[in-house]
Each structure stands twice: as structure tokens, then as C-alpha cells.
Write a protein that holds these residues in place. Structure first.
Motif, PDB file in Angstrom:
ATOM      1  N   GLU A   1      50.802  31.533  43.206  1.00  0.00           N
ATOM      2  CA  GLU A   1      51.642  32.503  43.919  1.00  0.00           C
ATOM      3  C   GLU A   1      50.830  33.750  44.264  1.00  0.00           C
ATOM      4  N   ASN A   2      51.179  34.899  43.718  1.00  0.00           N
ATOM      5  CA  ASN A   2      50.513  36.134  44.126  1.00  0.00           C
ATOM      6  C   ASN A   2      49.623  36.707  43.020  1.00  0.00           C
ATOM      7  N   LYS A   3      49.018  35.837  42.216  1.00  0.00           N
ATOM      8  CA  LYS A   3      48.106  36.327  41.184  1.00  0.00           C
ATOM      9  C   LYS A   3      47.059  35.278  40.854  1.00  0.00           C
ATOM     10  N   VAL A   4      45.998  35.710  40.200  1.00  0.00           N
ATOM     11  CA  VAL A   4      44.972  34.813  39.715  1.00  0.00           C
ATOM     12  C   VAL A   4      44.753  35.097  38.232  1.00  0.00           C
ATOM     13  N   ILE A   5      44.730  34.046  37.439  1.00  0.00           N
ATOM     14  CA  ILE A   5      44.378  34.160  36.025  1.00  0.00           C
ATOM     15  C   ILE A   5      42.966  33.605  35.900  1.00  0.00           C
ATOM     16  N   ALA A   6      42.039  34.452  35.445  1.00  0.00           N
ATOM     17  CA  ALA A   6      40.624  34.099  35.497  1.00  0.00           C
ATOM     18  C   ALA A   6      39.923  34.424  34.192  1.00  0.00           C
ATOM     19  N   ASP A   7      38.966  33.548  33.824  1.00  0.00           N
ATOM     20  CA  ASP A   7      38.060  33.841  32.723  1.00  0.00           C
ATOM     21  C   ASP A   7      37.099  34.942  33.162  1.00  0.00           C
ATOM     22  N   SER A   8      36.489  35.590  32.193  1.00  0.00           N
ATOM     23  CA  SER A   8      35.629  36.736  32.503  1.00  0.00           C
ATOM     24  C   SER A   8      34.388  36.362  33.290  1.00  0.00           C
ATOM     25  N   GLY A   9      33.919  35.116  33.149  1.00  0.00           N
ATOM     26  CA  GLY A   9      32.733  34.690  33.877  1.00  0.00           C
ATOM     27  C   GLY A   9      33.030  34.109  35.242  1.00  0.00           C
ATOM     28  N   ALA A  10      34.295  34.078  35.645  1.00  0.00           N
ATOM     29  CA  ALA A  10      34.664  33.540  36.963  1.00  0.00           C
ATOM     30  C   ALA A  10      34.062  34.400  38.070  1.00  0.00           C
ATOM     31  N   ASP A  11      33.653  33.729  39.145  1.00  0.00           N
ATOM     32  CA  ASP A  11      32.978  34.382  40.252  1.00  0.00           C
ATOM     33  C   ASP A  11      34.004  35.041  41.187  1.00  0.00           C
ATOM     34  N   VAL A  12      33.924  36.359  41.324  1.00  0.00           N
ATOM     35  CA  VAL A  12      34.855  37.087  42.189  1.00  0.00           C
ATOM     36  C   VAL A  12      34.784  36.585  43.626  1.00  0.00           C
ATOM     37  N   LYS A  13      33.593  36.278  44.096  1.00  0.00           N
ATOM     38  CA  LYS A  13      33.436  35.793  45.468  1.00  0.00           C
ATOM     39  C   LYS A  13      34.190  34.483  45.674  1.00  0.00           C
ATOM     40  N   LYS A  14      34.106  33.563  44.720  1.00  0.00           N
ATOM     41  CA  LYS A  14      34.812  32.290  44.838  1.00  0.00           C
ATOM     42  C   LYS A  14      36.325  32.503  44.803  1.00  0.00           C
ATOM     43  N   ILE A  15      36.775  33.406  43.961  1.00  0.00           N
ATOM     44  CA  ILE A  15      38.206  33.720  43.895  1.00  0.00           C
ATOM     45  C   ILE A  15      38.672  34.295  45.226  1.00  0.00           C
ATOM     46  N   ARG A  16      37.886  35.204  45.768  1.00  0.00           N
ATOM     47  CA  ARG A  16      38.242  35.830  47.044  1.00  0.00           C
ATOM     48  C   ARG A  16      38.339  34.787  48.159  1.00  0.00           C
ATOM     49  N   GLU A  17      37.372  33.857  48.186  1.00  0.00           N
ATOM     50  CA  GLU A  17      37.358  32.822  49.229  1.00  0.00           C
ATOM     51  C   GLU A  17      38.540  31.874  49.091  1.00  0.00           C
ATOM     52  N   GLU A  18      38.851  31.454  47.871  1.00  0.00           N
ATOM     53  CA  GLU A  18      39.984  30.543  47.685  1.00  0.00           C
ATOM     54  C   GLU A  18      41.297  31.246  47.998  1.00  0.00           C
ATOM     55  N   ALA A  19      41.398  32.520  47.637  1.00  0.00           N
ATOM     56  CA  ALA A  19      42.610  33.285  47.943  1.00  0.00           C
ATOM     57  C   ALA A  19      42.803  33.390  49.456  1.00  0.00           C
ATOM     58  N   LEU A  20      41.728  33.641  50.202  1.00  0.00           N
ATOM     59  CA  LEU A  20      41.812  33.751  51.654  1.00  0.00           C
ATOM     60  C   LEU A  20      42.313  32.463  52.298  1.00  0.00           C
ATOM     61  N   GLN A  21      41.907  31.320  51.731  1.00  0.00           N
ATOM     62  CA  GLN A  21      42.370  30.028  52.241  1.00  0.00           C
ATOM     63  C   GLN A  21      43.874  29.863  52.067  1.00  0.00           C
ATOM     64  N   LYS A  22      44.439  30.592  51.114  1.00  0.00           N
ATOM     65  CA  LYS A  22      45.875  30.545  50.868  1.00  0.00           C
ATOM     66  C   LYS A  22      46.601  31.713  51.542  1.00  0.00           C
ATOM     67  N   GLY A  23      45.874  32.457  52.390  1.00  0.00           N
ATOM     68  CA  GLY A  23      46.483  33.591  53.071  1.00  0.00           C
ATOM     69  C   GLY A  23      46.673  34.804  52.186  1.00  0.00           C
ATOM     70  N   LEU A  24      45.869  34.882  51.112  1.00  0.00           N
ATOM     71  CA  LEU A  24      46.000  35.971  50.152  1.00  0.00           C
ATOM     72  C   LEU A  24      44.712  36.794  50.092  1.00  0.00           C
ATOM     73  N   LEU A  25      44.855  38.032  49.678  1.00  0.00           N
ATOM     74  CA  LEU A  25      43.721  38.944  49.578  1.00  0.00           C
ATOM     75  C   LEU A  25      43.479  39.303  48.124  1.00  0.00           C
ATOM     76  N   PHE A  26      42.253  39.079  47.651  1.00  0.00           N
ATOM     77  CA  PHE A  26      41.821  39.624  46.365  1.00  0.00           C
ATOM     78  C   PHE A  26      41.248  41.006  46.669  1.00  0.00           C
ATOM     79  N   PRO A  27      41.832  42.067  46.125  1.00  0.00           N
ATOM     80  CA  PRO A  27      41.558  43.418  46.624  1.00  0.00           C
ATOM     81  C   PRO A  27      40.268  44.064  46.115  1.00  0.00           C
ATOM     82  N   SER A  28      39.159  43.344  46.222  1.00  0.00           N
ATOM     83  CA  SER A  28      37.866  43.911  45.859  1.00  0.00           C
ATOM     84  C   SER A  28      36.770  43.169  46.612  1.00  0.00           C
ATOM     85  N   ILE A  29      35.699  43.864  46.947  1.00  0.00           N
ATOM     86  CA  ILE A  29      34.558  43.222  47.584  1.00  0.00           C
ATOM     87  C   ILE A  29      33.380  43.141  46.619  1.00  0.00           C
TER      88      ILE A  29
END
Length: 304
Positions: free
Chosen positions: A64-92
């Protein structure tokens, strides 16, 4: 005489292993440090410590509108997968979730979405007492525990974002322009100051097109280009427009930038005594309040 420095690196696969490593370090009176894979601010590594890396703690799940992530998860990968779902991870940010949270790293879109402190729901971290769920660990840079997991908010992705940019040297004109741009509710508002030419660079992004005279126009958001944290300090402010201009005049840094909505400036000076009348601290160190918390949360003083 040659001094040999030992740095042992361990890669725990889960939270139980993290706690086991911390417990053994406490028993053996060894110092512990934490490292992700980002190239951002890192505190100095002290000799003879054990480094816990989080590269194996790299799972994340978007729901839905959140991501539950381990500390070593890659922010870039999260951002890309979120974009595919029409969502924005609010950090670059381009490192790990743990690094993002440990630094409370601001970005240009912090104007609209805030820092990680604002869009994080909860954070788990582990220290000698076990696992603790507490958002106040955000920004602590590993001073009193290892961040292992977090829940962060995602937002609807804007269909388009327009960026407007301009250089200004006159301070009165700058003040008027910034007030105008703020009134239009930007998604990002980054202001840079170059000490060599006494010039201010404005970068403002909006989801709506505007007819802004004297500004160049394109699509996108402003990016911050930094090569080093050497000679850089975080300065706390209360009024973005007034304080930005005032500090540029009084301090004359060779470089400075600020993001509207964060109430922090990053200031580069070769002599920090120039900042003596301001609330400031070195960029490669956490806010001084975390050192007070460390006395309680890292009672055995094992985290370097």
C-alpha cells in the motif's frame, strides 16, 4: 615503532546475530561500529573495533503506502520499485536505509516531505539491552545501537515536476523572490550560496507550471552535488529566508546551501570560530543531544 590497527568486520544475517555480536563485544569489552554501503558522511573509524555491516540485512516489502525495510536494504531499489507502483519514496539518498536513518539525511524534496524523521513510522534498533522500537534513534549515527528495520511512508508520485532556476546577487531581491516562491508551495526549494562570486542560486520545483520571469525552466528536481564533508557544519535556524541571508553576510562561507522546510543549513568554512554565535555542530557528527542519550542507551559505552 609501528602501531597495528585491527578492524574486524562481521556480517550478521539477522537480528539475533546482531544481538549476539553486541553481547559478545560487551563481554569482551570491545568497541563496535556500524557501516552501510553509502558514500555519505562517516564518522572517524577508531582503532581496534569490530565493524558490523548490514549488507545481509537487505530485505524490503512495499505494501500500500509504506515500505518495511531492513537496514541494509538499498534505497535506490526501493525508490525504483515504488515508482513502478506509482508511489514516491521521498528521498534521493543513494545508500542503505540504515544510513539514511542514521544520518536523518535531508534532500531537496525535504521541502514537501521532510527528513526521514518525518516520513518514518517506526524504527527497530539493537543495543546491549536488546531490541528497542524508538524513532528517536534517527540521526544518531550509530552512537548507541544498530538500526535493523524500519517502516517508512510512501506517497503518490506526481505526474510531472517542473524546476525553475535563477542566480541572484542582490539580497533584497533574493528575499522578495524567496517569499514569492514559498507562497507558491514548492515541492523542493534549494538555495545555494557561492562565496567566491557572492551569488545565490535558487532551485525551485513545483507540480504545477508557473510563468516565472527571469527563471530558466525544465522538468525535474534540484540535486545537491557534494564531494566532501570537510570543513562543513550544520547550522540550526528559525527563519529560512532571513537567516540564510544573514549568515551569508556575517560568516561569508565559501559555500552554503539550505532546503526550505528543514530549518538547517549546511555551511562550509575553514574556521568554525566564524560560527561561534550560532547553534552549530560538525556534519560528520550527530547532534549534541545524542551524546546525552548515549550515556543511558549505551551504558557500557561499546558503540564507537
Amino acid at each position: 615503532m609501528i602501531k597495528i590497527i585491527f578492524v574486524l568486520e562481521v556480517n550478521p544475517a539477522d537480528e539475533n546475530e546482531v544481538f549476539q555480536i553486541i553481547s559478545e563485544s560487551k563481554k569482551d569489552n570491545k568497541k563496535v561500529g556500524i557501516r552501510g554501503f553509502g558514500s555519505h558522511t562517516k564518522r572517524e573509524i577508531k582503532p581496534d573495533i569490530m565493524i558490523i555491516t548490514t549488507e545481509k540485512l537487505n530485505n524490503f516489502e512495499i505494501s500500500e503506502n509504506k515500505v518495511i525495510a531492513d537496514s541494509g536494504a538499498d534505497v535506490k531499489k526501493i525508490r525504483e520499485e515504488a515508482l513502478q507502483k506509482g508511489l514516491l519514496f521521498p528521498s534521493i539518498y543513494d545508500g542503505s536505509i540504515g544510513g539514511l536513518l542514521a544520518l536523518n539525511e535531508m534532500s531537496s524534496i525535504s521541502t514537501a516531505y521532510g527528513t526521514p524523521w518525518n516520513f518514518t513510522e517506526w524504527v527497530d534498533f539493537i543495543n546491549t539491552f536488546g531490541k528497542i522500537r524508538w524513532r528517536a534513534v534517527i540521526g544518531s549515527q550509530g552512537l548507541f545501537g544498530v538500526i535493523t528495520k524500519a517502516s517508512l511512508k510512501l506517497y503518490e508520485k506526481p505526474s510531472k515536476v517542473f524546476i525553475y532556476e535563477r542566480e541572484i546577487t542582490d539580497k533584497k531581491e533574493l528575499k522578495l523572490e524567496l517569499r514569492k516562491l514559498i507562497g507558491l508551495k514548492p515541492i523542493a526549494l534549494l538555495v545555494e550560496y557561492e562565496g567566491d562570486n557572492k551569488a545565490f542560486e535558487i532551485h525551485a520545483s513545483y507540480v504545477t507550471q508557473y510563468d516565472l520571469q527571469s527563471y530558466s525552466k525544465d522538468e525535474g528536481i534540484p540535486m545537491i552535488s557534494e564531494v566532501s564533508d570537510k570543513n562543513s557544519y550544520i547550522v540550526e535556524i528559525s527563519d529560512f529566508v532571513e537567516d540564510f541571508i544573514s549568515i551569508a553576510e556575517r560568516v561569508s562561507p565559501y559555500y552554503m546551501y539550505g532546503i526550505y522546510g528543514v530549518n538547517l543549513l549546511k555551511v562550509y568554512v575553514t574556521d568554525d570560530s566564524l560560527l561561534r554565535d550560532l547553534k552549530y555542530y560538525p556534519r560528520n557528527k550527530p547532534h549534541p543531544v545524542f551524546y546525552k542519550l548515549k550515556r543511558v542507551l549505551d551504558f557500557y559505552n561499546i558503540f564507537a
